[in-house]
Structures are given as C-alpha cells and as structure tokens.
Design a protein around this motif. Structure first.
Motif, PDB file in Angstrom:
ATOM      1  N   LEU A  37       0.846  -1.190   0.000  1.00 44.78           N
ATOM      2  CA  LEU A  37       0.000   0.000   0.000  1.00 44.78           C
ATOM      3  C   LEU A  37       0.878   1.235   0.000  1.00 44.78           C
ATOM      4  O   LEU A  37       1.930   1.234   0.626  1.00 44.78           O
ATOM      5  CB  LEU A  37      -0.903   0.037   1.241  1.00 44.78           C
ATOM      6  N   PRO A  38       0.467   2.262  -0.662  1.00 42.95           N
ATOM      7  CA  PRO A  38      -0.731   2.385  -1.476  1.00 42.95           C
ATOM      8  C   PRO A  38      -0.499   1.828  -2.879  1.00 42.95           C
ATOM      9  O   PRO A  38       0.620   1.741  -3.351  1.00 42.95           O
ATOM     10  CB  PRO A  38      -0.959   3.890  -1.536  1.00 42.95           C
ATOM     11  N   SER A  39      -1.576   1.507  -3.518  1.00 41.62           N
ATOM     12  CA  SER A  39      -1.537   1.139  -4.927  1.00 41.62           C
ATOM     13  C   SER A  39      -1.608   2.438  -5.726  1.00 41.62           C
ATOM     14  O   SER A  39      -2.533   3.218  -5.545  1.00 41.62           O
ATOM     15  CB  SER A  39      -2.729   0.245  -5.268  1.00 41.62           C
ATOM     16  N   VAL A  40      -0.600   2.674  -6.550  1.00 43.34           N
ATOM     17  CA  VAL A  40      -0.538   3.913  -7.331  1.00 43.34           C
ATOM     18  C   VAL A  40      -0.921   3.575  -8.764  1.00 43.34           C
ATOM     19  O   VAL A  40      -0.285   2.750  -9.418  1.00 43.34           O
ATOM     20  CB  VAL A  40       0.871   4.533  -7.280  1.00 43.34           C
ATOM     21  N   ILE A  41      -1.980   4.213  -9.241  1.00 39.79           N
ATOM     22  CA  ILE A  41      -2.519   3.920 -10.564  1.00 39.79           C
ATOM     23  C   ILE A  41      -2.530   5.189 -11.408  1.00 39.79           C
ATOM     24  O   ILE A  41      -3.149   6.183 -11.020  1.00 39.79           O
ATOM     25  CB  ILE A  41      -3.936   3.330 -10.461  1.00 39.79           C
ATOM     26  N   LEU A  42      -1.823   5.132 -12.541  1.00 34.83           N
ATOM     27  CA  LEU A  42      -1.775   6.275 -13.435  1.00 34.83           C
ATOM     28  C   LEU A  42      -3.015   6.280 -14.328  1.00 34.83           C
ATOM     29  O   LEU A  42      -3.422   5.236 -14.830  1.00 34.83           O
ATOM     30  CB  LEU A  42      -0.525   6.219 -14.305  1.00 34.83           C
ATOM     31  N   ILE A  43      -3.597   7.454 -14.473  1.00 38.88           N
ATOM     32  CA  ILE A  43      -4.792   7.626 -15.297  1.00 38.88           C
ATOM     33  C   ILE A  43      -4.551   8.766 -16.289  1.00 38.88           C
ATOM     34  O   ILE A  43      -3.766   9.668 -16.020  1.00 38.88           O
ATOM     35  CB  ILE A  43      -6.050   7.925 -14.440  1.00 38.88           C
ATOM     36  N   PRO A  44      -5.208   8.722 -17.446  1.00 37.15           N
ATOM     37  CA  PRO A  44      -5.053   9.837 -18.395  1.00 37.15           C
ATOM     38  C   PRO A  44      -5.747  11.084 -17.862  1.00 37.15           C
ATOM     39  O   PRO A  44      -6.717  10.998 -17.105  1.00 37.15           O
ATOM     40  CB  PRO A  44      -5.720   9.331 -19.664  1.00 37.15           C
ATOM     41  N   GLY A  45      -5.241  12.217 -18.249  1.00 40.41           N
ATOM     42  CA  GLY A  45      -5.867  13.486 -17.902  1.00 40.41           C
ATOM     43  C   GLY A  45      -6.606  14.046 -19.102  1.00 40.41           C
ATOM     44  O   GLY A  45      -6.772  13.368 -20.117  1.00 40.41           O
ATOM     45  N   ILE A  46      -7.029  15.292 -18.990  1.00 36.12           N
ATOM     46  CA  ILE A  46      -7.769  15.895 -20.092  1.00 36.12           C
ATOM     47  C   ILE A  46      -6.896  16.128 -21.316  1.00 36.12           C
ATOM     48  O   ILE A  46      -7.396  16.254 -22.417  1.00 36.12           O
ATOM     49  CB  ILE A  46      -8.461  17.210 -19.692  1.00 36.12           C
ATOM     50  N   SER A  47      -5.573  16.146 -21.110  1.00 40.20           N
ATOM     51  CA  SER A  47      -4.672  16.366 -22.243  1.00 40.20           C
ATOM     52  C   SER A  47      -4.473  15.109 -23.079  1.00 40.20           C
ATOM     53  O   SER A  47      -3.834  15.151 -24.118  1.00 40.20           O
ATOM     54  CB  SER A  47      -3.322  16.885 -21.749  1.00 40.20           C
ATOM     55  N   GLY A  48      -5.016  13.982 -22.617  1.00 44.11           N
ATOM     56  CA  GLY A  48      -4.932  12.751 -23.393  1.00 44.11           C
ATOM     57  C   GLY A  48      -4.136  11.666 -22.699  1.00 44.11           C
ATOM     58  O   GLY A  48      -3.640  11.839 -21.605  1.00 44.11           O
ATOM     59  N   ASN A  49      -4.014  10.560 -23.390  1.00 47.86           N
ATOM     60  CA  ASN A  49      -3.355   9.380 -22.865  1.00 47.86           C
ATOM     61  C   ASN A  49      -1.938   9.303 -23.416  1.00 47.86           C
ATOM     62  O   ASN A  49      -1.746   9.315 -24.630  1.00 47.86           O
ATOM     63  CB  ASN A  49      -4.169   8.150 -23.289  1.00 47.86           C
ATOM     64  N   THR A  50      -0.955   9.187 -22.527  1.00 47.59           N
ATOM     65  CA  THR A  50       0.433   9.068 -22.971  1.00 47.59           C
ATOM     66  C   THR A  50       0.876   7.615 -23.074  1.00 47.59           C
ATOM     67  O   THR A  50       1.945   7.336 -23.595  1.00 47.59           O
ATOM     68  CB  THR A  50       1.393   9.787 -22.004  1.00 47.59           C
ATOM     69  N   GLY A  51       0.073   6.715 -22.540  1.00 46.86           N
ATOM     70  CA  GLY A  51       0.421   5.305 -22.559  1.00 46.86           C
ATOM     71  C   GLY A  51       1.162   4.842 -21.321  1.00 46.86           C
ATOM     72  O   GLY A  51       1.378   3.658 -21.119  1.00 46.86           O
ATOM     73  N   LYS A  52       1.571   5.778 -20.458  1.00 44.76           N
ATOM     74  CA  LYS A  52       2.302   5.422 -19.246  1.00 44.76           C
ATOM     75  C   LYS A  52       1.446   4.599 -18.288  1.00 44.76           C
ATOM     76  O   LYS A  52       1.949   3.695 -17.636  1.00 44.76           O
ATOM     77  CB  LYS A  52       2.821   6.671 -18.530  1.00 44.76           C
ATOM     78  N   GLY A  53       0.170   4.908 -18.192  1.00 45.19           N
ATOM     79  CA  GLY A  53      -0.719   4.168 -17.294  1.00 45.19           C
ATOM     80  C   GLY A  53      -0.864   2.718 -17.721  1.00 45.19           C
ATOM     81  O   GLY A  53      -0.762   1.800 -16.903  1.00 45.19           O
ATOM     82  N   VAL A  54      -1.072   2.496 -19.000  1.00 41.39           N
ATOM     83  CA  VAL A  54      -1.207   1.141 -19.534  1.00 41.39           C
ATOM     84  C   VAL A  54       0.109   0.394 -19.358  1.00 41.39           C
ATOM     85  O   VAL A  54       0.125  -0.775 -18.969  1.00 41.39           O
ATOM     86  CB  VAL A  54      -1.634   1.170 -21.018  1.00 41.39           C
TER      87      VAL A  54
END
Length: 106
Positions: free
Chosen positions: A69-86
């Motif tokens: 813990l904690p689980s850190v999860i990257l999400i896209p923002g309004i500027s778009g998806n960079t692919g880092k989260g996936v």
C-alpha cells in the motif's frame, strides 16, 4: 479505514469528487510530490494520479511500487493518454503472472 485519492490538475480530476473520491488538485511538480508523499504515508490505499502529474515525480512513485500500500494507478488526464498508465499496469501484471499477458513470452 483506507481511503482513495485522485491527484492531478483540477480539470482532469474534479469529476472524481462526484464518485465520492477525495481529490487533490495540483499545479506544479513540487506541489505534486509534496501531496503525493503525504497521501502515500497516510491512510490511502489507492492513489490515482494523472499521467501528466506523475511524469515529474517518477522517483517518488517508484518508492511505493514494491509496497503493498498504497496502490498507485496512473490515469489519463484531459490532455490525453500518454500510454504510461497502460505500461505501468502491464508491468505489474507481468510481475504477478510471470509473462506478458498480451503477447506471451516470445
């Protein structure tokens, strides 16, 4: 009781408040790192952070990658998806399963 936080620029995260999640709008790298470290050392089990916000604090996030813990999860923002989260989720699954679930061990 553990909580869920969402960190990023205001426009990207304000909608998460409607879901009952605690939002922490940040505007620069220093503020992002300070907020992230406070949340990570507190009672937050999950921290969603926009890819753009996470881009400046990779070292701080990496400190918690191997922690339960904690689980850190990257999400896209309004500027778009960079692919880092996936890419991050894919890496976590590879560690857990032992192979690339999309392409197998080539």
């Amino acid at each position: 009781m553990y909580k869920v936080a969402v960190v990023g620029d205001y426009d990207s995260i304000y909608g998460f408040a409607a879901l009952g999640l605690e939002t922490f709008p940040v505007s620069d790298v220093n503020e992002t790192e300070k907020v992230f470290l406070e949340l990570a050392s507190g009672s937050y089990a999950v921290i969603y952070i926009t890819e753009a916000a996470a881009a400046g604090i990779e070292t701080a996030i990496d400190r918690y990658r191997e922690q339960p813990l904690p689980s850190v999860i990257l999400i896209p923002g309004i500027s778009g998806n960079t692919g880092k989260g996936v890419e991050s989720v894919k890496h976590s699954v590879e560690q857990a399963v032992g192979s690339d679930i999309l392409f197998g061990d080539a």
